[in-house]
Design a protein around this motif. Structure first.
Motif, mmCIF file in Angstrom:
data_model
loop_
_atom_site.group_PDB
_atom_site.id
_atom_site.type_symbol
_atom_site.label_atom_id
_atom_site.label_comp_id
_atom_site.label_asym_id
_atom_site.label_seq_id
_atom_site.Cartn_x
_atom_site.Cartn_y
_atom_site.Cartn_z
ATOM 1 N N ALA A 121 0.929 -1.268 -0.008
ATOM 2 C CA ALA A 121 -0.082 -0.143 0.005
ATOM 3 C C ALA A 121 0.950 1.260 0.008
ATOM 4 O O ALA A 121 0.570 2.123 -0.880
ATOM 5 N N ILE A 122 1.985 1.245 1.015
ATOM 6 C CA ILE A 122 2.940 2.443 0.726
ATOM 7 C C ILE A 122 3.386 2.656 -0.243
ATOM 8 O O ILE A 122 3.400 3.703 -0.922
ATOM 9 N N ALA A 123 3.888 1.621 -0.927
ATOM 10 C CA ALA A 123 4.682 1.539 -2.111
ATOM 11 C C ALA A 123 3.843 2.278 -3.360
ATOM 12 O O ALA A 123 4.386 3.145 -3.976
ATOM 13 N N LEU A 124 2.877 1.545 -3.498
ATOM 14 C CA LEU A 124 1.454 2.162 -4.549
ATOM 15 C C LEU A 124 1.240 3.353 -4.310
ATOM 16 O O LEU A 124 0.842 4.093 -5.302
ATOM 17 N N TYR A 125 0.775 3.660 -3.003
ATOM 18 C CA TYR A 125 0.356 4.982 -2.814
ATOM 19 C C TYR A 125 1.527 6.138 -3.516
ATOM 20 O O TYR A 125 0.990 7.043 -4.005
ATOM 21 N N GLN A 126 2.779 5.959 -3.289
ATOM 22 C CA GLN A 126 3.745 6.785 -3.763
ATOM 23 C C GLN A 126 3.703 6.773 -5.063
ATOM 24 O O GLN A 126 4.063 7.833 -5.722
ATOM 25 N N GLU A 166 2.199 5.680 8.031
ATOM 26 C CA GLU A 166 3.054 5.835 7.282
ATOM 27 C C GLU A 166 2.685 6.690 5.859
ATOM 28 O O GLU A 166 3.344 7.491 5.577
ATOM 29 N N ILE A 167 1.356 6.336 5.586
ATOM 30 C CA ILE A 167 1.007 7.081 4.193
ATOM 31 C C ILE A 167 0.520 8.618 4.802
ATOM 32 O O ILE A 167 0.970 9.653 4.193
ATOM 33 N N MET A 168 0.199 8.718 6.116
ATOM 34 C CA MET A 168 0.052 10.132 6.402
ATOM 35 C C MET A 168 1.210 11.105 6.649
ATOM 36 O O MET A 168 1.090 11.982 6.587
ATOM 37 N N ARG A 169 2.425 10.234 6.932
ATOM 38 C CA ARG A 169 3.632 10.842 7.004
ATOM 39 C C ARG A 169 4.112 11.268 5.791
ATOM 40 O O ARG A 169 4.713 12.184 5.532
ATOM 41 N N ILE A 170 4.025 10.337 4.720
ATOM 42 C CA ILE A 170 4.366 10.723 3.281
ATOM 43 C C ILE A 170 3.385 11.932 2.898
ATOM 44 O O ILE A 170 3.780 12.840 2.085
ATOM 45 N N ASP A 171 2.130 11.919 3.216
ATOM 46 C CA ASP A 171 1.177 12.895 2.627
ATOM 47 C C ASP A 171 0.223 13.149 3.820
ATOM 48 O O ASP A 171 -0.788 12.490 3.592
ATOM 49 N N PRO A 172 0.461 14.115 4.213
ATOM 50 C CA PRO A 172 -0.500 14.679 5.324
ATOM 51 C C PRO A 172 -2.179 14.810 4.712
ATOM 52 O O PRO A 172 -3.048 14.904 5.641
ATOM 53 N N GLU A 173 -2.087 15.109 3.617
ATOM 54 C CA GLU A 173 -3.236 15.532 2.916
ATOM 55 C C GLU A 173 -4.243 14.134 2.345
ATOM 56 O O GLU A 173 -5.132 14.110 1.745
ATOM 57 N N ALA A 174 -3.473 13.091 2.710
ATOM 58 C CA ALA A 174 -4.112 11.531 2.212
ATOM 59 C C ALA A 174 -5.426 11.472 2.785
ATOM 60 O O ALA A 174 -5.662 12.014 3.944
ATOM 61 N N ARG A 175 -6.242 10.724 1.959
ATOM 62 C CA ARG A 175 -7.761 10.607 2.314
ATOM 63 C C ARG A 175 -7.761 9.041 2.427
ATOM 64 O O ARG A 175 -7.901 8.398 1.408
ATOM 65 N N VAL A 176 -7.808 8.538 3.644
ATOM 66 C CA VAL A 176 -7.981 7.084 3.673
ATOM 67 C C VAL A 176 -9.002 6.750 4.290
ATOM 68 O O VAL A 176 -9.491 7.462 5.485
ATOM 69 N N ILE A 177 -9.932 5.759 3.956
ATOM 70 C CA ILE A 177 -11.025 5.097 4.679
ATOM 71 C C ILE A 177 -10.549 3.771 5.326
ATOM 72 O O ILE A 177 -10.002 3.076 4.478
ATOM 73 N N MET A 178 -10.697 3.550 6.596
ATOM 74 C CA MET A 178 -10.222 2.434 6.936
ATOM 75 C C MET A 178 -11.471 1.413 7.080
ATOM 76 O O MET A 178 -12.861 1.992 7.176
ATOM 77 N N SER A 179 -11.395 0.132 6.987
ATOM 78 C CA SER A 179 -12.761 -0.810 7.084
ATOM 79 C C SER A 179 -12.010 -2.005 7.953
ATOM 80 O O SER A 179 -10.789 -2.502 7.868
ATOM 81 N N SER A 180 -12.925 -2.633 8.674
ATOM 82 C CA SER A 180 -12.861 -3.908 9.200
ATOM 83 C C SER A 180 -13.971 -4.591 9.727
ATOM 84 O O SER A 180 -15.213 -4.130 9.838
ATOM 85 N N ALA A 181 -13.970 -6.000 9.621
ATOM 86 C CA ALA A 181 -14.938 -6.717 9.911
ATOM 87 C C ALA A 181 -15.507 -6.671 11.409
ATOM 88 O O ALA A 181 -16.316 -6.926 11.789
ATOM 89 N N MET A 182 -14.559 -6.271 12.266
ATOM 90 C CA MET A 182 -14.712 -6.039 13.726
ATOM 91 C C MET A 182 -15.661 -4.992 13.810
ATOM 92 O O MET A 182 -16.533 -5.089 14.829
ATOM 93 N N GLY A 183 -15.235 -4.034 13.512
ATOM 94 C CA GLY A 183 -16.103 -2.623 13.644
ATOM 95 C C GLY A 183 -16.070 -2.268 15.193
ATOM 96 O O GLY A 183 -17.020 -1.562 15.796
#
Length: 124
Positions: A38-43, A67-84
């Motif tokens: 994910a980190i490599a592909l984000y970049q 790590e993505i937020m360190r690379i790009d503080p403007e990154a827009r990430v939606i997290m998902s989990s089966a646990m909730g």
């Protein structure tokens, strides 16, 4: 067109998200099976939105989010989990996630959140 990267260790989940999102004129620019990918592909791709699972082998989604937020503080990430679980939601948001979805998710909810997060900008 909204450009999305899908990150989930389960191939069937990546395919499910892919099919849901492409119906709505959303472009899938990358797919990753773990946090390292994910980190490599984000970049490489700089997607508008990242849809990322929390629980993955190797590097979990929470660490990849950091790590993505360190690379790009403007990154827009939606997290998902089966646990909730509340703790995951709080931790994700604290570390920069713009949204949280619980699996299995309803297609309309997924599309609405991706569009909303894609349109959000810092200070907007």
């Amino acid at each position: 067109m909204i450009r999305v990267m899908i990150v989930d260790d389960a191939l069937f989940m990546r395919r499910l998200y892919h099919n849901m999102l492409e119906k709505d004129d959303i472009s899938i620019v990358a797919e990753a099976a773990n946090g390292y990918e994910a980190i490599a592909l984000y970049q490489e791709t700089r997607p508008d939105v990242v849809l990322m699972d929390i629980t993955m082998p190797g590097m979990p989604g929470i660490e990849a989010l950091e790590e993505i937020m360190r690379i790009d503080p403007e990154a827009r990430v939606i997290m998902s989990s089966a646990m909730g679980q509340e703790a995951f939601v709080r931790e994700s948001v604290k570390k920069g996630a713009k949204g949280f979805l619980v699996k299995p998710m309803v297609e309309a909810t997924l599309l609405r959140m991706v569009r909303s997060v894609a349109q959000s900008r810092s200070g907007a």
